[in-house]
Scaffold this active site. Structure first.
Site, PDB file in Angstrom:
ATOM      1  N   THR A  94      42.541  45.276  42.202  1.00  0.00           N
ATOM      2  CA  THR A  94      43.208  46.547  42.513  1.00  0.00           C
ATOM      3  C   THR A  94      43.833  46.528  43.902  1.00  0.00           C
ATOM      4  O   THR A  94      44.604  47.414  44.256  1.00  0.00           O
ATOM      5  CB  THR A  94      42.225  47.742  42.423  1.00  0.00           C
ATOM      6  OG1 THR A  94      41.167  47.518  43.363  1.00  0.00           O
ATOM      7  CG2 THR A  94      41.666  47.913  41.030  1.00  0.00           C
ATOM      8  N   GLY A 128      43.553  39.604  45.145  1.00  0.00           N
ATOM      9  CA  GLY A 128      43.563  39.720  43.684  1.00  0.00           C
ATOM     10  C   GLY A 128      44.829  40.384  43.176  1.00  0.00           C
ATOM     11  O   GLY A 128      45.426  39.948  42.190  1.00  0.00           O
ATOM     12  N   TYR A 166      27.175  35.543  52.801  1.00  0.00           N
ATOM     13  CA  TYR A 166      28.506  35.360  52.207  1.00  0.00           C
ATOM     14  C   TYR A 166      28.806  33.854  52.064  1.00  0.00           C
ATOM     15  O   TYR A 166      29.238  33.398  50.994  1.00  0.00           O
ATOM     16  CB  TYR A 166      29.545  36.042  53.096  1.00  0.00           C
ATOM     17  CG  TYR A 166      30.985  35.832  52.671  1.00  0.00           C
ATOM     18  CD1 TYR A 166      31.478  36.412  51.510  1.00  0.00           C
ATOM     19  CD2 TYR A 166      31.856  35.045  53.434  1.00  0.00           C
ATOM     20  CE1 TYR A 166      32.800  36.227  51.128  1.00  0.00           C
ATOM     21  CE2 TYR A 166      33.170  34.858  53.061  1.00  0.00           C
ATOM     22  CZ  TYR A 166      33.642  35.449  51.901  1.00  0.00           C
ATOM     23  OH  TYR A 166      34.952  35.262  51.520  1.00  0.00           O
ATOM     24  N   GLY A 173      38.626  41.854  40.287  1.00  0.00           N
ATOM     25  CA  GLY A 173      38.818  42.492  41.598  1.00  0.00           C
ATOM     26  C   GLY A 173      40.262  42.461  42.052  1.00  0.00           C
ATOM     27  O   GLY A 173      40.588  41.941  43.122  1.00  0.00           O
TER      28      GLY A 173
END
Ligand SMILES: NC(=O)c1ccc[n+]([C@@H]2O[C@H](COP(=O)([O-])OP(=O)(O)OC[C@H]3O[C@@H](n4cnc5c(N)ncnc54)[C@H](OP(=O)(O)O)[C@@H]3O)[C@@H](O)[C@H]2O)c1
Length: 205
Positions: free
Chosen positions: A16, A20, A154, A14
């Protein structure tokens, strides 16, 4: 502190955008060969191209694939059969009242935030142990320990990631491979912008 990662390969799931992408840039700057990942091939290639522009001497690999699926994992492993550094950064987040989170949503958070990391660790850890060196970093969150009322799915996934980290650290103990988690705090990213807009929209009359 000067960190040199010459000769090491790193995969950041992850990457992009957001945290990250920043981690991938830091690893490239330190000399690692870096694999960038996201679900969309074009977006992943664009992120890799922008890193190449910033760090012309670094080797940057685009490794697209949806890591919440077996097919996506196979695609990434095919592109990058081994890595020395694995950063499990991929994570989704969103707000929902606790009693409205249905089974499918609980499963989705577990699949994307926990199982994606477990699958990558299972794929890469044996090679790291065999070679006697490796680093695994799992991106947890303050929500792992201070569970937000509107994000318990989460929070659950990040608490689980702490457990996963601890367990695999024991599995790797003494091998030269370390497995750790980072408790990240609030950070301005594209994902957080989407999250905030969603909250604001929902509260509008
Ligand atoms: N930002 C914060 O305040 C904060 C605080 C604590 C912890 N964290 C944790 O830090 C990590 C990164 O957060 P962030 O805010 O930087 O996230 P973000 O801006 O939402 O970026 C998420 C990244 O993951 C990729 N992605 C999403 N689903 C994917 C999938 N199934 N397979 C592969 N890639 C996928 C996205 O790329 P594509 O869209 O191109 O696929 C994107 O590059 C997460 O684990 C998050 O829980 C963030």
């Amino acid at each position: 502190m000067h960190v040199t990662l010459d000769g090491r390969t790193a995969l950041v799931s992850g990457s992009t955008q957001g945290i990250g992408a920043a981690i991938a840039a830091g690893l490239a700057e330190a000399g690692a060969r870096v694999a960038v990942n996201g679900r969309d091939t074009r977006r992943t290639e664009e992120a890799a191209a922008s890193l190449r522009e910033r760090f012309p001497s670094a080797e940057i690999v685009a490794a697209p694939g949806d890591l919440a699926s077996d097919e996506g994992l196979a695609q990434v492993l095919d592109r990058l059969p081994r890595t020395d550094i694995l950063v499990n950064n991929l994570g989704i987040f969103g707000a929902r009242p606790a009693l409205e989170i249905d089974d499918a949503e609980w499963r989705r958070y577990f699949e994307v935030n926990v199982l994606s990391a477990v699958r990558l660790i299972r794929a890469y850890l044996p090679g790291m142990i065999e070679r006697g060196w490796g680093r695994v970093q799992n991106l947890a969150s303050d929500s792992a320990v201070v569970i937000p009322a509107e994000m318990i799915h989460y929070g659950m996934s990040k608490t689980a990631l702490l457990a996963v980290t601890r367990g695999f650290a024991k599995e790797a103990a003494g091998s030269g491979v370390t497995v750790n988690s980072v408790i990240a705090g609030p950070t301005h990213t594209g994902g957080v912008e989407d999250f905030v807009y969603e909250l604001v929209d929902r509260s509008l009359p």
